[in-house]
Design an enzyme around this catalytic site. Structure first.
Site, PDB file in Angstrom:
ATOM      1  N   GLU A 131      35.952  34.017  42.947  1.00 16.97           N
ATOM      2  CA  GLU A 131      36.879  33.054  42.349  1.00 16.97           C
ATOM      3  C   GLU A 131      36.179  31.731  42.027  1.00 16.97           C
ATOM      4  O   GLU A 131      36.490  31.097  41.029  1.00 16.97           O
ATOM      5  CB  GLU A 131      38.079  32.842  43.281  1.00 16.97           C
ATOM      6  CG  GLU A 131      38.987  34.064  43.290  1.00 16.97           C
ATOM      7  CD  GLU A 131      40.052  34.037  44.371  1.00 16.97           C
ATOM      8  OE1 GLU A 131      39.721  34.361  45.523  1.00 16.97           O
ATOM      9  OE2 GLU A 131      41.201  33.703  44.072  1.00 16.97           O
TER      10      GLU A 131
ATOM     11  N   ARG B 254      40.810  24.327  42.052  1.00 15.85           N
ATOM     12  CA  ARG B 254      41.738  25.446  42.107  1.00 15.85           C
ATOM     13  C   ARG B 254      43.146  24.889  42.354  1.00 15.85           C
ATOM     14  O   ARG B 254      43.368  24.171  43.324  1.00 15.85           O
ATOM     15  CB  ARG B 254      41.352  26.393  43.236  1.00 15.85           C
ATOM     16  CG  ARG B 254      42.318  27.533  43.340  1.00 15.85           C
ATOM     17  CD  ARG B 254      42.255  28.179  44.680  1.00 15.85           C
ATOM     18  NE  ARG B 254      43.226  29.252  44.721  1.00 15.85           N
ATOM     19  CZ  ARG B 254      43.643  29.819  45.839  1.00 15.85           C
ATOM     20  NH1 ARG B 254      43.157  29.431  46.987  1.00 15.85           N
ATOM     21  NH2 ARG B 254      44.540  30.767  45.804  1.00 15.85           N
TER      22      ARG B 254
ATOM     23  N   ILE C 284      39.479  43.110  52.165  1.00 14.48           N
ATOM     24  CA  ILE C 284      39.800  44.491  52.539  1.00 14.48           C
ATOM     25  C   ILE C 284      39.355  45.456  51.431  1.00 14.48           C
ATOM     26  O   ILE C 284      38.701  46.470  51.696  1.00 14.48           O
ATOM     27  CB  ILE C 284      41.323  44.630  52.804  1.00 14.48           C
ATOM     28  CG1 ILE C 284      41.747  43.694  53.934  1.00 14.48           C
ATOM     29  CG2 ILE C 284      41.693  46.069  53.109  1.00 14.48           C
ATOM     30  CD1 ILE C 284      43.228  43.351  53.950  1.00 14.48           C
TER      31      ILE C 284
ATOM     32  N   ARG D  38      52.216  38.610  56.084  1.00 16.55           N
ATOM     33  CA  ARG D  38      53.427  38.506  55.242  1.00 16.55           C
ATOM     34  C   ARG D  38      54.053  39.881  55.023  1.00 16.55           C
ATOM     35  O   ARG D  38      53.339  40.864  54.834  1.00 16.55           O
ATOM     36  CB  ARG D  38      53.060  37.918  53.870  1.00 16.55           C
ATOM     37  CG  ARG D  38      52.717  36.451  53.930  1.00 16.55           C
ATOM     38  CD  ARG D  38      52.276  35.937  52.573  1.00 16.55           C
ATOM     39  NE  ARG D  38      51.034  35.209  52.693  1.00 16.55           N
ATOM     40  CZ  ARG D  38      50.193  34.983  51.692  1.00 16.55           C
ATOM     41  NH1 ARG D  38      50.466  35.413  50.487  1.00 16.55           N
ATOM     42  NH2 ARG D  38      49.078  34.313  51.904  1.00 16.55           N
TER      43      ARG D  38
ATOM     44  N   GLU E 291      37.060  45.204  49.239  1.00 14.13           N
ATOM     45  CA  GLU E 291      35.608  45.328  49.084  1.00 14.13           C
ATOM     46  C   GLU E 291      34.945  46.037  50.266  1.00 14.13           C
ATOM     47  O   GLU E 291      33.891  46.636  50.117  1.00 14.13           O
ATOM     48  CB  GLU E 291      34.977  43.922  48.946  1.00 14.13           C
ATOM     49  CG  GLU E 291      35.329  43.244  47.647  1.00 14.13           C
ATOM     50  CD  GLU E 291      34.998  41.759  47.648  1.00 14.13           C
ATOM     51  OE1 GLU E 291      34.082  41.334  48.377  1.00 14.13           O
ATOM     52  OE2 GLU E 291      35.672  41.006  46.904  1.00 14.13           O
TER      53      GLU E 291
ATOM     54  N   GLY F   2      45.995  37.605  51.900  1.00 14.72           N
ATOM     55  CA  GLY F   2      47.068  37.722  50.917  1.00 14.72           C
ATOM     56  C   GLY F   2      46.662  38.868  50.004  1.00 14.72           C
ATOM     57  O   GLY F   2      45.472  39.042  49.748  1.00 14.72           O
TER      58      GLY F   2
ATOM     59  N   HIS G 163      46.648  34.761  42.654  1.00 15.16           N
ATOM     60  CA  HIS G 163      45.302  35.368  42.613  1.00 15.16           C
ATOM     61  C   HIS G 163      44.856  35.616  41.181  1.00 15.16           C
ATOM     62  O   HIS G 163      44.017  36.484  40.924  1.00 15.16           O
ATOM     63  CB  HIS G 163      45.257  36.743  43.335  1.00 15.16           C
ATOM     64  CG  HIS G 163      45.557  36.711  44.797  1.00 15.16           C
ATOM     65  ND1 HIS G 163      46.363  37.633  45.410  1.00 15.16           N
ATOM     66  CD2 HIS G 163      45.134  35.870  45.768  1.00 15.16           C
ATOM     67  CE1 HIS G 163      46.440  37.377  46.706  1.00 15.16           C
ATOM     68  NE2 HIS G 163      45.706  36.299  46.947  1.00 15.16           N
TER      69      HIS G 163
ATOM     70  N   ASN H 151      38.578  23.710  46.431  1.00 15.56           N
ATOM     71  CA  ASN H 151      39.818  24.416  46.734  1.00 15.56           C
ATOM     72  C   ASN H 151      40.446  23.686  47.915  1.00 15.56           C
ATOM     73  O   ASN H 151      40.047  23.880  49.066  1.00 15.56           O
ATOM     74  CB  ASN H 151      39.496  25.873  47.082  1.00 15.56           C
ATOM     75  CG  ASN H 151      40.734  26.677  47.404  1.00 15.56           C
ATOM     76  OD1 ASN H 151      41.845  26.146  47.430  1.00 15.56           O
ATOM     77  ND2 ASN H 151      40.554  27.953  47.659  1.00 15.56           N
TER      78      ASN H 151
ATOM     79  N   LEU I 125      42.982  42.920  47.675  1.00 17.58           N
ATOM     80  CA  LEU I 125      43.454  43.144  49.042  1.00 17.58           C
ATOM     81  C   LEU I 125      42.685  42.252  50.010  1.00 17.58           C
ATOM     82  O   LEU I 125      41.580  42.585  50.435  1.00 17.58           O
ATOM     83  CB  LEU I 125      43.284  44.624  49.424  1.00 17.58           C
ATOM     84  CG  LEU I 125      43.824  45.667  48.414  1.00 17.58           C
ATOM     85  CD1 LEU I 125      43.534  47.082  48.896  1.00 17.58           C
ATOM     86  CD2 LEU I 125      45.321  45.483  48.173  1.00 17.58           C
TER      87      LEU I 125
HETATM   88  P1  ADP Z   1      41.695  35.509  52.016  1.00 22.55           P
HETATM   89  O1  ADP Z   1      40.740  34.925  50.994  1.00 22.55           O
HETATM   90  O2  ADP Z   1      43.018  35.918  51.481  1.00 22.55           O
HETATM   91  O3  ADP Z   1      41.776  34.737  53.299  1.00 22.55           O
HETATM   92  P2  ADP Z   1      39.750  37.644  52.201  1.00 22.55           P
HETATM   93  O4  ADP Z   1      39.704  38.176  50.826  1.00 22.55           O
HETATM   94  O5  ADP Z   1      38.594  36.871  52.713  1.00 22.55           O
HETATM   95  O6  ADP Z   1      41.098  36.888  52.462  1.00 22.55           O
HETATM   96  O7  ADP Z   1      39.995  38.879  53.188  1.00 22.55           O
HETATM   97  C1  ADP Z   1      40.079  38.675  54.557  1.00 22.55           C
HETATM   98  C2  ADP Z   1      40.398  39.999  55.227  1.00 22.55           C
HETATM   99  O8  ADP Z   1      39.451  40.989  54.825  1.00 22.55           O
HETATM  100  C3  ADP Z   1      40.253  39.939  56.736  1.00 22.55           C
HETATM  101  O9  ADP Z   1      41.426  39.502  57.344  1.00 22.55           O
HETATM  102  C4  ADP Z   1      39.991  41.386  57.072  1.00 22.55           C
HETATM  103  O10 ADP Z   1      41.240  42.021  57.256  1.00 22.55           O
HETATM  104  C5  ADP Z   1      39.342  41.960  55.840  1.00 22.55           C
HETATM  105  N1  ADP Z   1      37.930  42.301  56.058  1.00 22.55           N
HETATM  106  C6  ADP Z   1      36.867  41.501  55.977  1.00 22.55           C
HETATM  107  N2  ADP Z   1      35.725  42.170  56.255  1.00 22.55           N
HETATM  108  C7  ADP Z   1      36.092  43.429  56.530  1.00 22.55           C
HETATM  109  C8  ADP Z   1      35.391  44.617  56.913  1.00 22.55           C
HETATM  110  N3  ADP Z   1      34.068  44.640  57.054  1.00 22.55           N
HETATM  111  N4  ADP Z   1      36.116  45.743  57.107  1.00 22.55           N
HETATM  112  C9  ADP Z   1      37.465  45.733  56.961  1.00 22.55           C
HETATM  113  N5  ADP Z   1      38.169  44.657  56.610  1.00 22.55           N
HETATM  114  C10 ADP Z   1      37.513  43.520  56.409  1.00 22.55           C
END
Ligand code: ADP
Length: 397
Positions: free
Chosen positions: A384, A90, A332, A240, A334, A211, A179, A7, A208
């Site tokens: 992914e 990707r 978020i 965003r 998960e 992005g 996504h 990626n 969530l």
């Molecule tokens: P991306 O791949 O889009 O960068 P992710 O899917 O890894 O994003 O999500 C990142 C976001 O998930 C973090 O910015 C945070 O807001 C949220 N996050 C990660 N772990 C936790 C947690 N334990 N509790 C709440 N939010 C979390």
């Protein structure tokens, strides 16, 4: 077969080596600050994470280093590069040209280049990754897996904007969605977890993360999604803005004396929950802590994020004339039980009741609605890289 998943961003590169038989990762990591100074993070399965500053003048050097780490005597997981059966890349934007993954050849590279206009920050970087891998592994087959492909099944009424038709004809301005690999993987897993046929279900996926996007998957096909021509549309995200009155752009430009690039920068990097919380944080862990400590702006940002998400879910229930399951995924989705429960509070009319004990679970597949809920809500961790590896194997076997 062992699959290397790449990626590639403009100054970073995430990689994962996956054994397609066991579907386990063998090694994974990240190259950062490519073209600046360079740092590699490498973790072999069952081993220690290694972080090392290492010069990376370009992406070819970065991938070369990854290949060295994968094959070295001490922490390597491969005897030789010949063990890599294929590489899965990707690719962010496949425009209307790619409705599924493809084996990469010169023609495909040209077609991806033609989509550069639609994702000027991402596609050129993705192409650099392909080029670097082809140089270093000239005989290894490679597959392009597109973020947009899964959404190509959307009907015209979902992907056309209320703009002059000539803009669609001339410039292909339309909703594409992103996504897609995650929405596809999660919706399929959802059917498996429920023990139902994918083709028989109406599923809403809330991806969530930093992005964020929602999609409506009816009978195994995406029929709508919240991101648009670019990943700026839809939900309120980390930094965003998501949806807003387009006239706000001109208003900000005049008030703040900014050109269009300046305004876009605000919308992409200074907005979302980060901007709403008074630049407190884009990370939901920080927002949740601040909300619990009584920070009003953090509470507002959290509430607006969940309200917007719930509105999209409602819209997609209408789009599909019903829903069987709603899935939460990505960082978020998960992990943040507070977000899931705040979103689901709006969905009582669908006959959803959250089992608050199950909703405490993090990052595991679980149905967190009560057994008597008419519509099921689930946590489905996205993967992914595995989805890209599966697509890659399917095409090169
Ligand atoms: P991306 O791949 O889009 O960068 P992710 O899917 O890894 O994003 O999500 C990142 C976001 O998930 C973090 O910015 C945070 O807001 C949220 N996050 C990660 N772990 C936790 C947690 N334990 N509790 C709440 N939010 C979390």
């Amino acid at each position: 077969m062992k699959i290397l998943v790449i990626n590639c961003g403009s100054s970073s590169l995430k990689y994962q080596l996956i054994d397609s038989e066991t579907e386990e990762w063998l090694a994974k990591g990240l190259c950062e600050r490519i073209g600046i100074d360079g740092r590699i993070v490498y973790t072999p399965a069952g081993g220690e994470k290694e972080i090392k500053e290492s010069p990376m003048p370009d992406h070819t050097n970065a991938i070369k280093l990854v290949l060295e780490y994968l094959t070295n005597d001490k922490t390597g997981v491969l005897k030789s590069l010949d063990e890599i059966g294929a590489v899965g890349h990707r690719i962010v934007h496949g425009g209307e040209k790619f409705a599924s993954s493809v084996v990469i050849n010169d023609e495909v590279i040209k077609a991806i280049e033609e989509c550069n206009d639609l994702a000027p920050l991402h596609n050129p970087a993705n192409l650099i990754g392909i080029d670097a891998c082809r140089k270093l592994m000239p005989t290894t087959p490679m597959v392009a897996v597109f973020d947009t492909a899964f959404h190509q099944t959307m009907p015209e009424k979902a992907y056309l904007y209320g703009l002059p038709n000539s803009y669609y004809e001339k410039y292909k301005i339309r909703r594409y969605g992103f996504h897609g690999t995650s929405h596809s993987y999660v919706s399929k897993r959802c059917a498996d977890v429920l023990g139902k046929k994918y083709e028989d279900l109406k599923i809403i996926v809330c991806h969530l993360g930093n992005g964020a996007s929602v999609s409506a998957v009816k009978n195994g096909k995406c029929v709508d999604t919240s991101m648009g021509l670019t990943p700026l549309e839809g939900l309120i995200m980390g930094t965003r803005s998501g949806d807003l009155d387009p006239a706000i752009l001109e208003f900000i430009a005049k008030k703040e004396n900014l050109d269009i690039t300046g305004v876009m920068n605000i919308l992409n990097k200074k907005s979302g929950v980060y901007g709403m919380s008074g630049e407190l944080s884009s990370d939901f862990r920080d927002l949740e802590d601040a909300h619990n400590a009584g920070n009003k702006l953090a509470t507002q940002a959290l509430e607006a994020f969940c309200y917007r998400t719930a509105k999209y879910v409602g819209a997609y229930v209408a789009a599909m004339n019903g829903v069987d399951a709603i899935c939460f995924t990505a960082g978020i989705g998960e992990n943040a039980g507070i977000v899931r429960s705040m979103v689901c509070e709006y969905l009582g009319y669908l006959g959803i009741t959250v089992d608050e004990e199950k909703n405490k679970i993090r990052g595991e597949e679980v149905i967190f609605s009560t057994p008597d809920s008419k519509v099921k809500t689930l946590i489905i961790p996205t993967n992914e890289e595995l989805a890209i590896a599966r697509e890659t194997v399917a095409l090169v076997k």
